[in-house]
Design a protein around this motif. Sequence first.
Motif, short mmCIF file in Angstrom:
data_model
loop_
_atom_site.label_atom_id
_atom_site.label_comp_id
_atom_site.label_asym_id
_atom_site.label_seq_id
_atom_site.Cartn_x
_atom_site.Cartn_y
_atom_site.Cartn_z
N LEU A 141 0.85 -1.19 0.00
CA LEU A 141 0.00 0.00 0.00
C LEU A 141 0.89 1.24 0.00
CD1 LEU A 141 -2.53 -1.13 2.76
CD2 LEU A 141 -2.80 -1.36 0.28
N ARG A 142 0.57 2.19 -0.84
CA ARG A 142 1.29 3.47 -0.89
C ARG A 142 0.44 4.52 -0.19
NH1 ARG A 142 6.63 2.61 -1.97
NH2 ARG A 142 6.80 0.94 -3.52
N PRO A 143 1.02 5.27 0.76
CA PRO A 143 0.26 6.23 1.57
C PRO A 143 -0.56 7.22 0.74
CG PRO A 143 2.47 5.98 2.44
CD PRO A 143 2.44 5.23 1.15
N GLU A 144 0.00 7.67 -0.40
CA GLU A 144 -0.70 8.68 -1.20
C GLU A 144 -1.97 8.13 -1.85
OE1 GLU A 144 2.61 6.86 -3.77
OE2 GLU A 144 2.34 7.54 -1.68
N LYS A 145 -2.12 6.81 -1.86
CA LYS A 145 -3.29 6.20 -2.46
C LYS A 145 -4.40 5.89 -1.45
CE LYS A 145 -1.61 5.71 -6.69
NZ LYS A 145 -2.24 6.31 -7.90
N LEU A 146 -4.10 6.05 -0.17
CA LEU A 146 -5.05 5.66 0.86
C LEU A 146 -5.98 6.79 1.30
CD1 LEU A 146 -2.79 3.39 3.09
CD2 LEU A 146 -4.58 2.68 1.51
N GLU A 147 -5.65 8.01 0.96
CA GLU A 147 -6.50 9.17 1.25
C GLU A 147 -6.85 9.26 2.73
OE1 GLU A 147 -9.88 9.14 -1.33
OE2 GLU A 147 -8.72 8.51 -3.06
N THR A 148 -5.85 9.08 3.57
CA THR A 148 -6.08 9.20 5.01
C THR A 148 -4.76 9.54 5.70
OG1 THR A 148 -6.84 8.07 7.01
CG2 THR A 148 -5.64 6.74 5.42
N ASP A 149 -4.87 10.21 6.83
CA ASP A 149 -3.69 10.47 7.66
C ASP A 149 -3.62 9.48 8.81
OD1 ASP A 149 -2.87 12.69 6.15
OD2 ASP A 149 -4.25 14.00 7.24
N GLY A 150 -4.66 8.68 8.96
CA GLY A 150 -4.72 7.76 10.10
C GLY A 150 -4.12 6.41 9.80
N PHE A 151 -2.81 6.37 9.57
CA PHE A 151 -2.18 5.12 9.19
C PHE A 151 -2.15 4.10 10.33
CE2 PHE A 151 -0.19 8.23 6.21
CZ PHE A 151 -0.84 7.75 5.08
N SER A 152 -2.40 4.54 11.54
CA SER A 152 -2.52 3.60 12.65
C SER A 152 -3.80 2.78 12.52
CB SER A 152 -2.53 4.34 13.99
OG SER A 152 -3.67 5.18 14.10
N LEU A 153 -4.68 3.19 11.60
CA LEU A 153 -5.94 2.48 11.42
C LEU A 153 -5.86 1.38 10.36
CD1 LEU A 153 -8.44 5.49 11.49
CD2 LEU A 153 -7.67 4.06 13.38
N ILE A 154 -4.67 1.16 9.78
CA ILE A 154 -4.51 0.16 8.74
C ILE A 154 -4.91 -1.23 9.23
CG2 ILE A 154 -2.81 -1.11 7.37
CD1 ILE A 154 -3.56 1.47 6.09
N THR A 155 -4.42 -1.61 10.42
CA THR A 155 -4.73 -2.95 10.92
C THR A 155 -6.21 -3.11 11.23
OG1 THR A 155 -2.48 -3.27 11.75
CG2 THR A 155 -4.19 -4.66 12.68
N PRO A 156 -6.86 -2.16 11.95
CA PRO A 156 -8.31 -2.27 12.13
C PRO A 156 -9.06 -2.32 10.81
CG PRO A 156 -7.42 -0.68 13.68
CD PRO A 156 -6.30 -1.04 12.75
N PHE A 157 -8.65 -1.50 9.86
CA PHE A 157 -9.28 -1.48 8.54
C PHE A 157 -9.16 -2.84 7.86
CE2 PHE A 157 -8.46 -0.65 3.91
CZ PHE A 157 -9.77 -0.38 3.55
N ALA A 158 -7.97 -3.43 7.93
CA ALA A 158 -7.77 -4.73 7.29
C ALA A 158 -8.62 -5.80 7.96
CB ALA A 158 -6.29 -5.11 7.36
N GLY A 159 -8.69 -5.76 9.29
CA GLY A 159 -9.51 -6.74 10.00
C GLY A 159 -10.97 -6.67 9.59
N VAL A 160 -11.48 -5.46 9.47
CA VAL A 160 -12.87 -5.27 9.05
C VAL A 160 -13.07 -5.77 7.62
CG1 VAL A 160 -14.61 -3.52 8.45
CG2 VAL A 160 -13.37 -3.39 10.63
N CYS A 161 -12.11 -5.45 6.74
CA CYS A 161 -12.22 -5.86 5.34
C CYS A 161 -12.24 -7.38 5.19
CB CYS A 161 -11.07 -5.27 4.52
SG CYS A 161 -11.22 -3.51 4.20
N VAL A 162 -11.39 -8.07 5.94
CA VAL A 162 -11.37 -9.53 5.87
C VAL A 162 -12.68 -10.10 6.40
CG1 VAL A 162 -10.21 -11.63 6.63
CG2 VAL A 162 -8.86 -9.65 5.99
N CYS A 163 -13.18 -9.54 7.51
CA CYS A 163 -14.48 -9.98 8.04
C CYS A 163 -15.58 -9.79 7.00
CB CYS A 163 -14.83 -9.20 9.30
SG CYS A 163 -13.92 -9.71 10.77
#
Length: 323
Positions: A141-163
């Motif tokens: 993942l490239r930061p400029e493509k994620l449109e967020t400053d909350g990079f600490s949320l990557i793991t929660p985001f991934a968990g939700v996406c897999v669920c």
Amino acid sequence: MTDTKTLVLNYLEENSGRYFSGETLAKELHISRNSVWKAIESLRREGYRISAAPRRGYSLSAKADNITVSGISKNLSPYVSSELITVYDELESTNKTARSMATFDAPHGTVIIAKRQTGGTGRKKRHFTSPEGGIYMSIILRPEKLETDGFSLITPFAGVCVCRAIEENTSVFPKIKWLNDLYIEDKKVCGILAEAGTDFDTGELQYIVLGIGINFNSESEAFPPELRKTVGSLFLKGEESISKNELIAAILNNILKGSIPENIIDEYKSRMNMLGKSILVISSDKEYEAVALDINKKGKLIVELPDKSTRVLSSEDISIKLT
């Protein structure tokens, strides 16, 4: 030039569940019937489930198929490029390979998948057992493509996406154990590990490698004895309701949509299995009991100690108390 075995596999995958005679395959692929037979036997030795029926021919099972780019690509959304996906029979670690590729400017959405790992790792460099029957994948993942400053949320985001991907395609509804594990009842079926690469001089975030390991139909005997009581799989072998390729595509479709939703923590919390429960916190120098209260906006766990004071956890291990 595509080899004969790949030609046969691609054709059967594109028409999974249907039967084709050796003569038909030979004619469609412009190869000899003997080449078809050799390709079928080679694919079977590699673990592909290809059935044969008199007067009907060959058919590739639509369930729990081996992982291939062509099988994944059939279910990808237009914004996910199959050209950026590479599948290996075996790697030491998909995250390790992805980190190396990321340093050489591999683009956002590059995906590395292995059917098994010999040196997979989880949080704090712990060994992540990765037998056959699992899905082991890493996404750059490239930061400029994620449109967020909350990079600490990557793991929660991934968990939700897999669920979401699992729930949208099966009758299974996993729960999340903070920080990065997915559970079905009391068995762990998935681990997630996000690793970051930064510029040495500026400290600027250059890339994130998101590793996801799922026990798809792994058999308990494939795990060390000490893990067999705590690990599980999405399916028992032979009872799969979705293929590995379909699940991988669904996960990629969810993760690579674009931005991280603003309400991701709310959904993350709604899927958790330990809020309000007594837990054991395991830090580097001590263990202590607490109650899991809440998740803050940065994805960190707020706990209440026995003296009613609160503490914010960022990387500690926790264990849910069953009694």
